[in-house]
Design a protein around this motif. Structure first.
Motif, short mmCIF file in Angstrom:
data_model
loop_
_atom_site.label_atom_id
_atom_site.label_comp_id
_atom_site.label_asym_id
_atom_site.label_seq_id
_atom_site.Cartn_x
_atom_site.Cartn_y
_atom_site.Cartn_z
N SER A 117 0.83 -1.20 0.00
CA SER A 117 0.00 0.00 0.00
C SER A 117 0.86 1.26 0.00
CB SER A 117 -0.92 0.00 1.22
OG SER A 117 -0.16 -0.09 2.42
N LYS A 118 0.24 2.37 -0.39
CA LYS A 118 0.96 3.64 -0.45
C LYS A 118 1.26 4.21 0.92
CE LYS A 118 -1.06 5.02 -4.90
NZ LYS A 118 -1.91 6.03 -5.59
N SER A 130 6.73 0.22 -1.81
CA SER A 130 5.72 0.41 -2.84
C SER A 130 6.15 1.49 -3.83
CB SER A 130 4.38 0.80 -2.19
OG SER A 130 3.38 0.94 -3.17
N GLN A 134 7.39 0.83 -7.80
CA GLN A 134 6.68 1.47 -8.90
C GLN A 134 7.61 2.40 -9.69
OE1 GLN A 134 2.47 2.67 -8.17
NE2 GLN A 134 2.91 2.07 -6.07
N LEU A 159 -2.14 -2.97 -5.32
CA LEU A 159 -1.57 -2.82 -3.97
C LEU A 159 -2.32 -3.71 -3.00
CD1 LEU A 159 -1.23 1.08 -3.96
CD2 LEU A 159 0.35 -0.64 -4.90
N TRP A 170 -6.24 2.83 2.72
CA TRP A 170 -6.28 1.80 1.67
C TRP A 170 -7.73 1.36 1.51
CZ3 TRP A 170 -7.99 -3.23 1.53
CH2 TRP A 170 -7.56 -4.04 0.45
N GLN A 228 -6.04 -2.72 -4.22
CA GLN A 228 -6.30 -1.36 -4.68
C GLN A 228 -5.51 -1.15 -5.96
OE1 GLN A 228 -4.66 2.05 -2.39
NE2 GLN A 228 -6.78 2.75 -2.27
N SER A 229 -6.22 -0.84 -7.04
CA SER A 229 -5.54 -0.66 -8.31
C SER A 229 -4.93 0.74 -8.39
CB SER A 229 -6.50 -0.90 -9.47
OG SER A 229 -7.61 -0.02 -9.38
N VAL A 230 -3.80 0.85 -9.07
CA VAL A 230 -3.09 2.12 -9.20
C VAL A 230 -3.54 2.85 -10.46
CG1 VAL A 230 -0.82 3.19 -9.51
CG2 VAL A 230 -1.12 1.30 -7.87
N PHE A 231 -3.74 2.10 -11.54
CA PHE A 231 -4.05 2.69 -12.84
C PHE A 231 -5.47 2.32 -13.28
CE2 PHE A 231 0.56 1.89 -12.73
CZ PHE A 231 1.02 3.19 -12.89
#
Length: 239
Positions: A117-118, A130, A134, A159, A170, A228-231
């Motif tokens: 996670s971020k 993370s 990336q 994530l 998140w 959790q999708s980033v894009f």
């Protein structure tokens, strides 16, 4: 037909088991070659049970953690597990390790990548990894990096769930049904003997995500994982 691949960048040697063991097993059964990179053994911050044993040493902790992770990886069907031993609390993410990860991206060209996670208030190694993983993905996409190599495309990044998601901002937007491989994930969880206190916790997490997946579909789902999708997802149909 080219081999399908996937990449998991795991800060510590147990993270991939708790957080995405179901996804690994599910895709391994579908023919994906899954590479798992464990940047650290978690030898300082995640090995309390081992350190309580008399006469414990750092080398023994690392050896035990590696053995557990290898056993879990075998149960999940991991194609390649790597231990980079970059230290723990904090992980030492060197420039050499960064370009080593870029090389992995370009060597296997993963269809998707999973990492942390971020945010994580309780373990800063996780969001640090993370962002770092990336960033390596971006470098692997750069035509000016090692010209002549095949550049990376645009593999989606997911994530996985932190230990206390509400405190880490998140929010899952992908729910994965792992019912067909839950037995494999549970066996892999039990392989992580040094963190037995987490076995039932992550079993409850899987049940919770399964219930949410069932609520958001017309399927009977008992066991799940959240991501959790980033894009944005690029699709050909909204059905």
């Amino acid at each position: 037909m080219s081999t399908k691949t996937a990449l998991v960048v795991s800060a510590h040697s147990a993270d991939f088991v708790w957080r995405c063991g179901g996804a690994i097993a599910l895709h391994a059964e579908k023919g994906y070659q899954v590479t798992v990179i464990c940047l650290s053994y978690g030898e300082r911050g995640e090995s309390a049970k081992l350190w309580r044993q008399p006469g414990m040493t750092m080398d023994r902790v690392k050896t035990s953690r590696e053995a557990e992770a290898k056993k879990a990886a075998g149960l999940l069907g991991v194609h390649d597990i790597q231990f980079w031993d970059l230290g723990d609390y904090p992980i030492n993410l060197t420039e050499a390790a960064f370009f080593r990860l870029v090389d992995v991206y370009r060597a296997i060209h993963p269809a998707f990548m999973l990492t942390h996670s971020k945010e994580d208030l309780y373990n800063h190694d996780h969001p640090t990894v993370s962002a770092w993983a990336q960033n390596a993905r971006i470098t692997a996409q750069a035509h000016g990096h090692n010209p002549g190599q095949k550049v990376l495309g645009a593999p989606p990044v997911f994530l996985f769930e932190p230990h206390q998601p509400e405190q880490c901002n998140w929010k899952p937007d992908v729910l994965l049904d792992i019912g067909s491989v839950w037995a494999k994930k549970r066996a892999a969880i039990e392989a992580m003997e040094g963190q037995e206190h987490l076995w039932e916790y992550y079993t409850r997490v899987a049940q919770q995500r399964g219930a949410q997946a069932a609520r958001n579909s017309d399927k009977k789902i008992t066991w799940g994982e959240g991501y959790q999708s980033v894009f944005p997802h690029v699709v050909e149909s909204l059905a």
